[in-house]
Design a protein around this motif. Structure first.
Motif, PDB file in Angstrom:
ATOM      1  N   SER A 245       0.859  -1.178   0.000  1.00 23.33           N
ATOM      2  CA  SER A 245       0.000   0.000   0.000  1.00 23.33           C
ATOM      3  C   SER A 245       0.897   1.231   0.000  1.00 23.33           C
ATOM      4  O   SER A 245       1.490   1.584   1.020  1.00 23.33           O
ATOM      5  N   GLU A 246       1.018   1.859  -1.169  1.00 26.35           N
ATOM      6  CA  GLU A 246       1.870   3.040  -1.288  1.00 26.35           C
ATOM      7  C   GLU A 246       1.069   4.297  -0.951  1.00 26.35           C
ATOM      8  O   GLU A 246      -0.092   4.424  -1.347  1.00 26.35           O
ATOM      9  N   ASP A 247       1.712   5.191  -0.195  1.00 22.14           N
ATOM     10  CA  ASP A 247       1.072   6.457   0.202  1.00 22.14           C
ATOM     11  C   ASP A 247      -0.237   6.212   0.938  1.00 22.14           C
ATOM     12  O   ASP A 247      -1.210   6.971   0.803  1.00 22.14           O
ATOM     13  N   ASN A 248      -0.292   5.096   1.691  1.00 20.26           N
ATOM     14  CA  ASN A 248      -1.462   4.748   2.508  1.00 20.26           C
ATOM     15  C   ASN A 248      -2.718   4.461   1.680  1.00 20.26           C
ATOM     16  O   ASN A 248      -3.829   4.474   2.214  1.00 20.26           O
ATOM     17  N   ARG A 249      -2.567   4.206   0.383  1.00 20.72           N
ATOM     18  CA  ARG A 249      -3.715   3.948  -0.471  1.00 20.72           C
ATOM     19  C   ARG A 249      -3.967   2.449  -0.610  1.00 20.72           C
ATOM     20  O   ARG A 249      -3.041   1.639  -0.543  1.00 20.72           O
ATOM     21  N   ARG A 250      -5.224   2.103  -0.829  1.00 19.44           N
ATOM     22  CA  ARG A 250      -5.617   0.713  -0.988  1.00 19.44           C
ATOM     23  C   ARG A 250      -5.116   0.156  -2.316  1.00 19.44           C
ATOM     24  O   ARG A 250      -5.171   0.820  -3.339  1.00 19.44           O
ATOM     25  N   LYS A 251      -4.640  -1.090  -2.267  1.00 12.27           N
ATOM     26  CA  LYS A 251      -4.166  -1.747  -3.476  1.00 12.27           C
ATOM     27  C   LYS A 251      -4.551  -3.225  -3.426  1.00 12.27           C
ATOM     28  O   LYS A 251      -4.583  -3.825  -2.344  1.00 12.27           O
ATOM     29  N   THR A 252      -4.860  -3.801  -4.573  1.00 11.55           N
ATOM     30  CA  THR A 252      -5.156  -5.230  -4.657  1.00 11.55           C
ATOM     31  C   THR A 252      -4.088  -5.925  -5.484  1.00 11.55           C
ATOM     32  O   THR A 252      -3.524  -5.351  -6.414  1.00 11.55           O
ATOM     33  N   CYS A 253      -3.799  -7.174  -5.109  1.00 11.26           N
ATOM     34  CA  CYS A 253      -2.790  -7.968  -5.803  1.00 11.26           C
ATOM     35  C   CYS A 253      -3.367  -9.343  -6.093  1.00 11.26           C
ATOM     36  O   CYS A 253      -4.053  -9.938  -5.240  1.00 11.26           O
ATOM     37  N   ALA A 254      -3.098  -9.868  -7.287  1.00  6.89           N
ATOM     38  CA  ALA A 254      -3.612 -11.178  -7.682  1.00  6.89           C
ATOM     39  C   ALA A 254      -2.985 -12.271  -6.817  1.00  6.89           C
ATOM     40  O   ALA A 254      -1.799 -12.233  -6.483  1.00  6.89           O
ATOM     41  N   TYR A 255      -3.828 -13.253  -6.461  1.00  6.31           N
ATOM     42  CA  TYR A 255      -3.362 -14.375  -5.644  1.00  6.31           C
ATOM     43  C   TYR A 255      -4.017 -15.653  -6.164  1.00  6.31           C
ATOM     44  O   TYR A 255      -5.207 -15.680  -6.470  1.00  6.31           O
ATOM     45  N   THR A 271       4.601   0.308   9.180  1.00 13.23           N
ATOM     46  CA  THR A 271       3.187   0.389   9.519  1.00 13.23           C
ATOM     47  C   THR A 271       2.627  -1.004   9.764  1.00 13.23           C
ATOM     48  O   THR A 271       2.969  -1.950   9.065  1.00 13.23           O
ATOM     49  N   SER A 272       1.752  -1.120  10.765  1.00  9.27           N
ATOM     50  CA  SER A 272       1.196  -2.413  11.136  1.00  9.27           C
ATOM     51  C   SER A 272       0.355  -3.021  10.016  1.00  9.27           C
ATOM     52  O   SER A 272      -0.437  -2.339   9.371  1.00  9.27           O
ATOM     53  N   CYS A 273       0.533  -4.321   9.773  1.00 12.45           N
ATOM     54  CA  CYS A 273      -0.324  -5.096   8.864  1.00 12.45           C
ATOM     55  C   CYS A 273      -1.207  -5.990   9.719  1.00 12.45           C
ATOM     56  O   CYS A 273      -0.715  -6.962  10.311  1.00 12.45           O
ATOM     57  N   ARG A 274      -2.474  -5.655   9.800  1.00 17.67           N
ATOM     58  CA  ARG A 274      -3.416  -6.428  10.609  1.00 17.67           C
ATOM     59  C   ARG A 274      -4.576  -6.883   9.745  1.00 17.67           C
ATOM     60  O   ARG A 274      -5.230  -6.065   9.101  1.00 17.67           O
ATOM     61  N   VAL A 288      -4.424  -4.584   0.398  1.00 18.07           N
ATOM     62  CA  VAL A 288      -3.677  -3.944   1.474  1.00 18.07           C
ATOM     63  C   VAL A 288      -4.072  -2.470   1.519  1.00 18.07           C
ATOM     64  O   VAL A 288      -4.479  -1.886   0.509  1.00 18.07           O
ATOM     65  N   ASP A 289      -3.951  -1.874   2.689  1.00 23.73           N
ATOM     66  CA  ASP A 289      -4.368  -0.490   2.881  1.00 23.73           C
ATOM     67  C   ASP A 289      -3.593   0.096   4.048  1.00 23.73           C
ATOM     68  O   ASP A 289      -2.889  -0.619   4.766  1.00 23.73           O
ATOM     69  N   ARG A 290      -3.704   1.428   4.222  1.00 20.81           N
ATOM     70  CA  ARG A 290      -3.135   2.144   5.379  1.00 20.81           C
ATOM     71  C   ARG A 290      -1.623   1.932   5.529  1.00 20.81           C
ATOM     72  O   ARG A 290      -1.101   1.861   6.633  1.00 20.81           O
ATOM     73  N   GLY A 291      -0.936   1.785   4.414  1.00 23.16           N
ATOM     74  CA  GLY A 291       0.520   1.702   4.452  1.00 23.16           C
ATOM     75  C   GLY A 291       1.075   0.315   4.678  1.00 23.16           C
ATOM     76  O   GLY A 291       2.304   0.154   4.794  1.00 23.16           O
TER      77      GLY A 291
END
Length: 299
Positions: A245-255, A271-274, A288-291
Motif C-alpha cells: 500500500s503506497e502512500d497509505n492507499r488501498r491496493k489489490t494484488c492477484a493471488y 506500519t502495522s499489517c493487521r 492492502v491499505d493504510r501503508g
C-alpha cells in the motif's frame, strides 16, 4: 502551647477524614457483563479503569485497549472475560495476554515462597504455561520458572498458577515490553510464523522478531501472536505474493486461490499489517491499505 497543638491535631483529623472520603468516592471499574450496552466511550472508560486498578495505576497500552474493544463489539466478550484477561496479561504468560483461558479446574498452584526452587507435579502430561502471576516477584519463563514433561519448577520468589501448554497448532503471544528483548518457548518444535501483530511498533521478521527451533524472540517493542510455521494448504510452500500500500492507499494484488487461504508471512512496512484492518483476502485477490506492505502466502 495547648491551642496550637489542638489545632494541629484537628487539621490532622480533617486530612485523615478527607483521605477516607476520597477513597470511598474513588471511581471503580464497574460495568454490566454485556459491555455492548455501553457506548464506546464508556467501554473505553471501564476497561481502562479495570486495567488501572489491577496494575496499580498503570495506563493500558493503546493496542491492548483496541484489542479489547474489538473483542467486545465483534466477539461479544463480557466484562468478566476482559477482567480475567487483564489479570493474565499482567501476570506473565510469556510476556503477553492470552484470550483463551484454561478450562475450569485445569490449573495448579506452584510457589517459591522463600526464594528457593520448588518443583510441582501437575495432573497433566507435557509442557505447562503460566496463566496467572500471584507474587510481586516477576514470573518469567526461563528466568524464574520452567516447564518440562509433567514437571514445573519455580524459583526466586515466583508464585503462579499454571495450566497445560497449548496444543500443537495453537498460538502463543510473545511481547517485547518497554522495548526489551524477550524469548518465548513454543509448544511446537520447529520455526514459528507471525499470526497477528498486536503492537503499534512494527513486527518485522529478522529485525524485531525471529524464530528458532521451539522458540520465538521479540524485541524493539514488537508484541504479537505466533503460530507454528508449516507448508500445506494444497499449494506450494514456496509460493508467496508481495503486496504494498503506497502512500497509505488501498491496493489489490492477484493471488492464486489454489494455493490455499493466504496468511501474512512477513511484514515489510513499519506500519502495522493487521488482517481485517489493513489487509485482507477476497476471491483471488489480496488487498492492502493504510501503508501495509507485506509478503503473503499459504499456511
Amino acid at each position: 502551647m495547648k491551642k496550637p497543638l489542638l489545632q494541629s491535631v484537628f487539621v490532622l483529623l480533617l486530612a485523615l477524614a478527607a483521605g477516607s472520603a476520597f477513597a470511598q468516592i474513588a471511581p471503580k471499574a464497574y460495568a454490566p457483563e454485556n459491555l455492548r450496552t455501553l457506548s464506546v466511550q464508556d467501554q473505553t472508560r471501564v476497561i481502562s479503569l479495570e486495567y488501572s486498578e489491577q496494575s496499580r495505576g498503570r495506563r493500558i497500552p493503546d493496542d491492548q485497549l483496541r484489542f479489547y474493544l474489538d473483542q467486545v463489539n465483534r466477539s461479544n466478550w463480557t466484562f468478566s472475560r476482559i477482567k480475567q484477561d487483564i489479570a493474565q496479561s499482567l501476570g506473565g504468560n510469556s510476556g503477553g495476554w492470552n484470550p483463551n483461558p484454561p478450562a475450569h479446574g485445569q490449573t495448579i498452584l506452584c510457589e517459591s515462597k522463600s526464594g528457593d526452587a520448588r518443583r510441582c507435579t501437575p495432573p497433566w502430561r507435557g509442557q505447562s504455561r503460566l496463566v496467572r502471576q500471584l507474587s510481586n516477584s516477576r514470573c518469567e519463563e526461563g528466568a524464574t520458572w520452567s516447564s518440562q514433561d509433567g514437571l514445573i519448577t519455580v524459583w526466586k520468589g515466583c508464585r503462579g498458577e499454571f495450566a497445560p501448554g497449548l496444543a500443537v497448532g495453537g498460538t502463543i503471544r510473545c511481547e517485547s515490553n518497554d522495548g526489551r528483548g524477550r524469548t518465548c518457548r513454543t509448544p511446537w518444535s520447529g520455526h514459528s510464523r507471525l499470526v497477528r501483530q498486536l503492537s503499534n511498533a512494527a513486527c518485522i521478521e529478522g529485525r524485531s522478531w525471529q524464530s528458532q527451533q521451539g522458540q520465538v524472540y521479540v524485541g524493539n517493542g514488537c508484541r504479537a501472536e505466533f503460530g507454528p510455521r508449516a507448508g500445506g494448504g494444497g499449494g506450494s510452500s514456496q509460493y508467496s505474493v508481495t503486496c504494498s500500500s503506497e502512500d497509505n492507499r488501498r491496493k489489490t494484488c492477484a493471488y492464486d486461490p489454489r494455493q490455499g487461504r493466504p496468511i501474512l508471512l512477513q511484514q515489510i512496512s513499519n506500519t502495522s499489517c493487521r488482517e481485517g484492518y489493513s489487509w485482507g483476502y477476497a476471491g483471488n485477490q489480496i488487498w492492502v491499505d493504510r501503508g501495509c506492505r507485506g509478503r503473503f502466502g499459504p499456511r
